[in-house]
Design a protein around this motif. Structure first.
Motif, PDB file in Angstrom:
ATOM      1  N   LEU A   1       9.064 -24.331  26.918  1.00  0.00           N
ATOM      2  CA  LEU A   1       9.702 -23.290  27.719  1.00  0.00           C
ATOM      3  C   LEU A   1      11.024 -23.784  28.298  1.00  0.00           C
ATOM      4  N   VAL A   2      11.021 -24.998  28.823  1.00  0.00           N
ATOM      5  CA  VAL A   2      12.255 -25.588  29.353  1.00  0.00           C
ATOM      6  C   VAL A   2      13.298 -25.712  28.246  1.00  0.00           C
ATOM      7  N   SER A   3      12.872 -26.153  27.082  1.00  0.00           N
ATOM      8  CA  SER A   3      13.790 -26.321  25.956  1.00  0.00           C
ATOM      9  C   SER A   3      14.387 -24.986  25.503  1.00  0.00           C
ATOM     10  N   LEU A   4      13.548 -23.953  25.424  1.00  0.00           N
ATOM     11  CA  LEU A   4      14.020 -22.635  24.975  1.00  0.00           C
ATOM     12  C   LEU A   4      15.049 -22.044  25.925  1.00  0.00           C
ATOM     13  N   TYR A   5      14.842 -22.268  27.221  1.00  0.00           N
ATOM     14  CA  TYR A   5      15.702 -21.637  28.223  1.00  0.00           C
ATOM     15  C   TYR A   5      16.829 -22.545  28.713  1.00  0.00           C
ATOM     16  N   LYS A   6      16.926 -23.731  28.121  1.00  0.00           N
ATOM     17  CA  LYS A   6      17.942 -24.680  28.574  1.00  0.00           C
ATOM     18  C   LYS A   6      19.345 -24.186  28.279  1.00  0.00           C
ATOM     19  N   ASP A   7      19.540 -23.569  27.140  1.00  0.00           N
ATOM     20  CA  ASP A   7      20.890 -23.129  26.752  1.00  0.00           C
ATOM     21  C   ASP A   7      20.772 -21.840  25.943  1.00  0.00           C
ATOM     22  N   LEU A   8      20.435 -20.750  26.604  1.00  0.00           N
ATOM     23  CA  LEU A   8      20.247 -19.473  25.925  1.00  0.00           C
ATOM     24  C   LEU A   8      21.572 -18.931  25.388  1.00  0.00           C
ATOM     25  N   THR A   9      21.528 -18.368  24.208  1.00  0.00           N
ATOM     26  CA  THR A   9      22.697 -17.683  23.673  1.00  0.00           C
ATOM     27  C   THR A   9      22.892 -16.368  24.427  1.00  0.00           C
ATOM     28  N   PRO A  10      24.089 -15.768  24.376  1.00  0.00           N
ATOM     29  CA  PRO A  10      24.295 -14.475  25.040  1.00  0.00           C
ATOM     30  C   PRO A  10      23.313 -13.400  24.568  1.00  0.00           C
ATOM     31  N   TRP A  11      22.989 -13.370  23.256  1.00  0.00           N
ATOM     32  CA  TRP A  11      22.062 -12.351  22.786  1.00  0.00           C
ATOM     33  C   TRP A  11      20.661 -12.566  23.364  1.00  0.00           C
ATOM     34  N   ARG A  12      20.232 -13.825  23.442  1.00  0.00           N
ATOM     35  CA  ARG A  12      18.919 -14.096  24.025  1.00  0.00           C
ATOM     36  C   ARG A  12      18.905 -13.745  25.508  1.00  0.00           C
ATOM     37  N   LYS A  13      20.020 -13.940  26.189  1.00  0.00           N
ATOM     38  CA  LYS A  13      20.098 -13.518  27.589  1.00  0.00           C
ATOM     39  C   LYS A  13      19.958 -12.003  27.707  1.00  0.00           C
ATOM     40  N   CYS A  14      20.522 -11.269  26.751  1.00  0.00           N
ATOM     41  CA  CYS A  14      20.338  -9.811  26.737  1.00  0.00           C
ATOM     42  C   CYS A  14      18.860  -9.466  26.629  1.00  0.00           C
ATOM     43  N   GLN A  15      18.155 -10.185  25.764  1.00  0.00           N
ATOM     44  CA  GLN A  15      16.731  -9.920  25.588  1.00  0.00           C
ATOM     45  C   GLN A  15      15.957 -10.212  26.870  1.00  0.00           C
ATOM     46  N   VAL A  16      16.295 -11.308  27.536  1.00  0.00           N
ATOM     47  CA  VAL A  16      15.604 -11.658  28.784  1.00  0.00           C
ATOM     48  C   VAL A  16      15.929 -10.621  29.865  1.00  0.00           C
ATOM     49  N   ALA A  17      17.197 -10.197  29.935  1.00  0.00           N
ATOM     50  CA  ALA A  17      17.608  -9.203  30.938  1.00  0.00           C
ATOM     51  C   ALA A  17      16.851  -7.889  30.768  1.00  0.00           C
ATOM     52  N   ARG A  18      16.446  -7.584  29.524  1.00  0.00           N
ATOM     53  CA  ARG A  18      15.739  -6.337  29.230  1.00  0.00           C
ATOM     54  C   ARG A  18      14.218  -6.495  29.249  1.00  0.00           C
ATOM     55  N   HIS A  19      13.737  -7.677  29.559  1.00  0.00           N
ATOM     56  CA  HIS A  19      12.292  -7.923  29.495  1.00  0.00           C
ATOM     57  C   HIS A  19      11.550  -6.899  30.344  1.00  0.00           C
ATOM     58  N   PRO A  20      10.532  -6.248  29.799  1.00  0.00           N
ATOM     59  CA  PRO A  20       9.846  -5.180  30.541  1.00  0.00           C
ATOM     60  C   PRO A  20       9.124  -5.645  31.799  1.00  0.00           C
ATOM     61  N   ASP A  21       8.847  -6.946  31.900  1.00  0.00           N
ATOM     62  CA  ASP A  21       8.103  -7.450  33.051  1.00  0.00           C
ATOM     63  C   ASP A  21       8.996  -7.992  34.163  1.00  0.00           C
ATOM     64  N   ARG A  22      10.308  -7.932  33.985  1.00  0.00           N
ATOM     65  CA  ARG A  22      11.197  -8.378  35.060  1.00  0.00           C
ATOM     66  C   ARG A  22      10.966  -7.511  36.306  1.00  0.00           C
ATOM     67  N   PRO A  23      11.118  -8.097  37.494  1.00  0.00           N
ATOM     68  CA  PRO A  23      11.024  -7.256  38.694  1.00  0.00           C
ATOM     69  C   PRO A  23      12.125  -6.205  38.688  1.00  0.00           C
ATOM     70  N   HIS A  24      11.765  -4.983  39.032  1.00  0.00           N
ATOM     71  CA  HIS A  24      12.696  -3.866  39.033  1.00  0.00           C
ATOM     72  C   HIS A  24      13.097  -3.499  40.457  1.00  0.00           C
ATOM     73  N   CYS A  25      13.968  -2.526  40.572  1.00  0.00           N
ATOM     74  CA  CYS A  25      14.488  -2.103  41.870  1.00  0.00           C
ATOM     75  C   CYS A  25      13.361  -1.825  42.860  1.00  0.00           C
ATOM     76  N   LYS A  26      12.345  -1.098  42.426  1.00  0.00           N
ATOM     77  CA  LYS A  26      11.228  -0.748  43.308  1.00  0.00           C
ATOM     78  C   LYS A  26      10.538  -1.995  43.854  1.00  0.00           C
ATOM     79  N   ASP A  27      10.395  -3.022  43.014  1.00  0.00           N
ATOM     80  CA  ASP A  27       9.768  -4.275  43.447  1.00  0.00           C
ATOM     81  C   ASP A  27      10.590  -4.946  44.537  1.00  0.00           C
TER      82      ASP A  27
END
Length: 320
Positions: A48-74
């Protein structure tokens, strides 16, 4: 159940094996699998540390869209007290993609506004996946006017793929509503701070984030267009979204260098969704710090501070 992104498949396999072992042990008390499961946990943690150490911009887009991220209501439920939602634009309807109302933040009266995507099929449809219609932006304008009238700081939480592009929205003046909301951000004589908590898509995000101070979560993105949309226009091929994401410079780190974002809020290893409470606390701390920076500015000085930020932005961009 954990939702894994495409690039996290190796991690899913390891964590899945560890869970299988523990499930077998629960069925057979005589099995001793703890050492093997612990080794898999360590392997998963290192990966997990290795995967997230240097994310590409596209992978950051995927993380930003992750359905389990805390949302405004949270964030509103965790960081604000006495939240009183205010509905409707006093013209057409209430837009459920936009949350907003009066609340207290650190016991200070404020107005909070944000995009809400929803967290399951029913709520996502109700919230229109965070894509606001004109009445959503007009509701935000109404709330910002109220904040200006009563001298209340405004906090906005941005998480939207962009404004809703449907026929009805266009008929009701989508572009005009976005422009008016952006204009209102520039006019109000109270502190305005914004946090990009997931996606900051196009004018739909700018309409809330034209603030004195803008913070971005570490793996959030902020761009004039989605990578898929950019690729479709430039290369007539939406599958070239990886190249588009690189070219758009949409990551929090790039936008901090360009002067669009004022601070980057660290996320837990693996993204905000892996430790929601820590992420929410980090956002709360950032909002407190940004409001503290503005405490000595009043009225016209706040407007001038905001104006100067956006006039200087182009110069910083050219220098970068």
């Amino acid at each position: 159940m954990t939702n894994y992104l495409d690039f996290e498949r190796p991690l899913a396999e390891i964590e899945g094996k560890a869970e299988e072992l523990r499930a077998m042990a629960r069925q057979n008390a005589e099995m001793d699998i703890e050492a093997e499961a612990a080794a898999l946990d360590k392997k998963a943690s290192d990966l997990l540390v290795s995967l997230y150490k240097d994310l590409t911009p596209w992978r950051k887009c995927q993380v930003a869209r992750h359905p389990d991220r805390p949302h405004c209501k949270d964030y509103i439920e965790a960081l604000f007290t006495e939240y009183t939602p205010l509905a409707g634009d006093r013209n057409f309807a209430d837009d459920h993609a936009v949350m907003g109302g009066l609340a207290r933040f650190n016991d200070i009266p404020v107005v909070v506004i944000g995009h809400e995507k929803g967290n399951d099929t029913k709520s996502r449809i109700e919230r229109n996946f965070g894509m606001a219609r004109p009445e959503g932006y007009r509701k935000a304008i109404r709330l910002m006017d109220m904040a200006h009238r009563f001298g209340l700081p405004v906090i906005t939480l941005v998480d939207t793929p962009g404004a809703y592009p449907g026929k009805g929205a266009e008929e009701r003046g989508q572009s005009e509503a976005i422009a008016r909301s952006t204009e209102k951000c520039l006019q109000i004589g109270v502190p305005l701070v914004s946090v990009i908590i997931g996606e900051g898509g196009s004018g739909g995000a700018v309409a809330f984030a034209t603030a004195n101070r803008v913070a971005m979560l570490e793996h959030s993105v902020y761009s004039v267009i989605s990578p898929e949309g950019c690729a479709s226009i430039l290369w007539k091929d939406s599958e070239k979204m990886r190249e588009a994401a690189e070219a758009l410079r949409l990551t929090a780190q790039d936008l901090k260098k360009l002067g669009v974002a004022d601070r980057v809020i660290p996320e837990p290893v693996g993204g905000a969704h892996r430790d929601k409470q820590a992420s929410i606390k980090a956002v709360g701390d950032a909002v407190s710090a940004m409001l503290a920076e503005l405490v000595d500015l009043k009225g016209k000085k706040l407007v001038e501070d905001r104006r100067r930020k956006y006039l200087d932005m182009g110069r910083k961009g050219l220098a970068a």
